[in-house]
Scaffold this motif. Structure first.
Motif, PDB file in Angstrom:
ATOM      1  N   UNK A 154       0.849  -1.191   0.000  1.00  0.00           N
ATOM      2  CA  UNK A 154       0.000   0.000   0.000  1.00  0.00           C
ATOM      3  C   UNK A 154       0.882   1.238   0.000  1.00  0.00           C
ATOM      4  N   UNK A 155       0.280   2.406  -0.172  1.00  0.00           N
ATOM      5  CA  UNK A 155       1.035   3.648  -0.143  1.00  0.00           C
ATOM      6  C   UNK A 155       1.726   3.835   1.206  1.00  0.00           C
ATOM      7  N   UNK A 156       0.968   3.591   2.288  1.00  0.00           N
ATOM      8  CA  UNK A 156       1.479   3.898   3.620  1.00  0.00           C
ATOM      9  C   UNK A 156       2.194   2.739   4.310  1.00  0.00           C
ATOM     10  N   UNK A 157       2.050   1.513   3.780  1.00  0.00           N
ATOM     11  CA  UNK A 157       2.747   0.379   4.408  1.00  0.00           C
ATOM     12  C   UNK A 157       2.700  -0.864   3.536  1.00  0.00           C
ATOM     13  N   UNK A 158       3.527  -1.824   3.907  1.00  0.00           N
ATOM     14  CA  UNK A 158       3.453  -3.160   3.319  1.00  0.00           C
ATOM     15  C   UNK A 158       2.586  -3.974   4.267  1.00  0.00           C
ATOM     16  N   UNK A 159       1.854  -4.950   3.723  1.00  0.00           N
ATOM     17  CA  UNK A 159       0.953  -5.711   4.575  1.00  0.00           C
ATOM     18  C   UNK A 159       0.977  -7.189   4.235  1.00  0.00           C
ATOM     19  N   UNK A 160       0.778  -7.988   5.275  1.00  0.00           N
ATOM     20  CA  UNK A 160       0.617  -9.429   5.144  1.00  0.00           C
ATOM     21  C   UNK A 160      -0.776  -9.740   5.667  1.00  0.00           C
ATOM     22  N   UNK A 161      -1.651 -10.219   4.777  1.00  0.00           N
ATOM     23  CA  UNK A 161      -3.025 -10.500   5.157  1.00  0.00           C
ATOM     24  C   UNK A 161      -3.289 -11.990   5.269  1.00  0.00           C
ATOM     25  N   UNK A 162      -4.127 -12.361   6.232  1.00  0.00           N
ATOM     26  CA  UNK A 162      -4.538 -13.746   6.426  1.00  0.00           C
ATOM     27  C   UNK A 162      -6.030 -13.836   6.107  1.00  0.00           C
ATOM     28  N   UNK A 163      -6.398 -14.729   5.178  1.00  0.00           N
ATOM     29  CA  UNK A 163      -7.780 -14.846   4.743  1.00  0.00           C
ATOM     30  C   UNK A 163      -8.726 -15.190   5.892  1.00  0.00           C
TER      31      UNK A 163
ATOM     32  N   UNK B  47      -1.348 -10.809  21.158  1.00  0.00           N
ATOM     33  CA  UNK B  47      -0.802  -9.461  21.367  1.00  0.00           C
ATOM     34  C   UNK B  47      -1.611  -8.379  20.638  1.00  0.00           C
ATOM     35  N   UNK B  48      -2.673  -8.781  19.944  1.00  0.00           N
ATOM     36  CA  UNK B  48      -3.495  -7.808  19.230  1.00  0.00           C
ATOM     37  C   UNK B  48      -2.756  -7.103  18.111  1.00  0.00           C
ATOM     38  N   UNK B  49      -1.941  -7.840  17.373  1.00  0.00           N
ATOM     39  CA  UNK B  49      -1.123  -7.253  16.308  1.00  0.00           C
ATOM     40  C   UNK B  49      -1.863  -7.124  14.977  1.00  0.00           C
ATOM     41  N   UNK B  50      -2.889  -7.942  14.785  1.00  0.00           N
ATOM     42  CA  UNK B  50      -3.598  -7.949  13.510  1.00  0.00           C
ATOM     43  C   UNK B  50      -4.687  -6.877  13.475  1.00  0.00           C
ATOM     44  N   UNK B  51      -4.876  -6.302  12.286  1.00  0.00           N
ATOM     45  CA  UNK B  51      -5.920  -5.297  12.088  1.00  0.00           C
ATOM     46  C   UNK B  51      -6.766  -5.689  10.877  1.00  0.00           C
ATOM     47  N   UNK B  52      -7.990  -5.187  10.841  1.00  0.00           N
ATOM     48  CA  UNK B  52      -8.860  -5.404   9.683  1.00  0.00           C
ATOM     49  C   UNK B  52      -8.419  -4.454   8.574  1.00  0.00           C
TER      50      UNK B  52
ATOM     51  N   UNK C 115     -10.234  -3.015   6.397  1.00  0.00           N
ATOM     52  CA  UNK C 115     -11.217  -1.947   6.224  1.00  0.00           C
ATOM     53  C   UNK C 115     -12.362  -2.129   7.198  1.00  0.00           C
ATOM     54  N   UNK C 116     -13.213  -1.135   7.265  1.00  0.00           N
ATOM     55  CA  UNK C 116     -14.336  -1.164   8.207  1.00  0.00           C
ATOM     56  C   UNK C 116     -15.284  -2.326   7.976  1.00  0.00           C
ATOM     57  N   UNK C 117     -15.388  -2.788   6.726  1.00  0.00           N
ATOM     58  CA  UNK C 117     -16.340  -3.848   6.405  1.00  0.00           C
ATOM     59  C   UNK C 117     -15.688  -5.218   6.254  1.00  0.00           C
ATOM     60  N   UNK C 118     -14.430  -5.344   6.643  1.00  0.00           N
ATOM     61  CA  UNK C 118     -13.731  -6.631   6.546  1.00  0.00           C
ATOM     62  C   UNK C 118     -14.231  -7.553   7.649  1.00  0.00           C
ATOM     63  N   UNK C 119     -14.660  -8.740   7.245  1.00  0.00           N
ATOM     64  CA  UNK C 119     -15.219  -9.660   8.228  1.00  0.00           C
ATOM     65  C   UNK C 119     -14.268 -10.792   8.578  1.00  0.00           C
ATOM     66  N   UNK C 120     -13.478 -11.259   7.636  1.00  0.00           N
ATOM     67  CA  UNK C 120     -12.629 -12.423   7.891  1.00  0.00           C
ATOM     68  C   UNK C 120     -11.137 -12.095   7.859  1.00  0.00           C
ATOM     69  N   UNK C 121     -10.726 -11.262   6.906  1.00  0.00           N
ATOM     70  CA  UNK C 121      -9.301 -10.976   6.715  1.00  0.00           C
ATOM     71  C   UNK C 121      -8.776 -10.095   7.842  1.00  0.00           C
ATOM     72  N   UNK C 122      -7.583 -10.443   8.308  1.00  0.00           N
ATOM     73  CA  UNK C 122      -6.845  -9.600   9.254  1.00  0.00           C
ATOM     74  C   UNK C 122      -5.416  -9.533   8.749  1.00  0.00           C
TER      75      UNK C 122
END
Length: 195
Positions: free
Chosen positions: A58-67, A76-81, A83-90
């Motif tokens: 992405x523009x602001x960061x690199x990301x590793x997503x898990x389906x 540790x609460x490291x994963x984030x959604x 987007x606001x409507x993301x239900x499964x991916x973190x």
């Protein structure tokens, strides 16, 4: 498969944002025993045919997503959604190669857990009727049987994406316009972002 290899090589050689970070994440994922495939305009990492992880620049960061990220323990609460409507991916977000290097052990443990979820056949339990279709969509589906049939044939995720997209504008005329512009794509069975 050869076509996948060429497209994946091009993805990494042409990456404009976070190229070193993406290559580092790729190396970790491949070393964890995942198979690299080209899906959705980028590399996707699978286990025995099941989608496990994906990487983005992405523009602001690199990301590793898990389906199936919502199923990961994430103590540790490291994963984030994403987007606001993301239900499964973190996903993990990274702002530099040193951050990936410092977290490599953690990343590998999350990848191993994601692989175990895939091996076990774990499924994300998604509520069926949690999206309210805007009135304009309901009217369009009622007035156009061909559109109604095609919309109902879409996957739940595609229907959700369209419903959210159509409901977003404040003005009814804009919602109607979005529905009209999406008609051919829906009839073709494609999702909002698919070519």
């Amino acid at each position: 498969m050869h076509d996948d290899t060429a497209r994946i090589d091009a993805f990494f050689s042409e990456a404009k944002t976070w190229p070193e970070e993406l290559r580092a994440l790729r190396a970790i994922l491949l070393d964890c025993g995942l198979t690299e495939e080209f899906k959705w305009r980028g590399p996707c990492y699978t286990y025995d045919g099941g989608n496990v992880a994906v990487i983005w620049g992405f523009k602001e960061n690199a990301a590793l997503g898990f389906f199936k990220g919502v199923l990961l323990k994430d103590p540790e609460g490291l994963l984030v959604a994403p987007g606001d409507n993301s239900r499964a991916v973190r996903m993990f977000r990274f702002n530099g190669l040193s951050q990936i290097e410092a977290m490599e052990t953690t990343i590998r443990s999350y990848v191993r857990e994601a692989i175990e979820l895939e091996k076990a056949g774990a499924k994300v339990d998604l509520p069926k009727d949690d999206i309210v279709y805007p009135e304009e969509l309901l009217a369009a589906l009622e007035e156009d049987p061909e559109l109604h049939e095609a919309f109902e044939a879409l996957t739940p995720g595609r229907k959700r994406g369209y419903a959210l997209h159509f409901a977003q504008p404040k003005q009814s005329s804009t919602r109607v316009s979005r529905i009209e512009k999406s008609r051919d794509r829906i009839l073709a069975g494609k999702g909002l972002q698919e070519r």
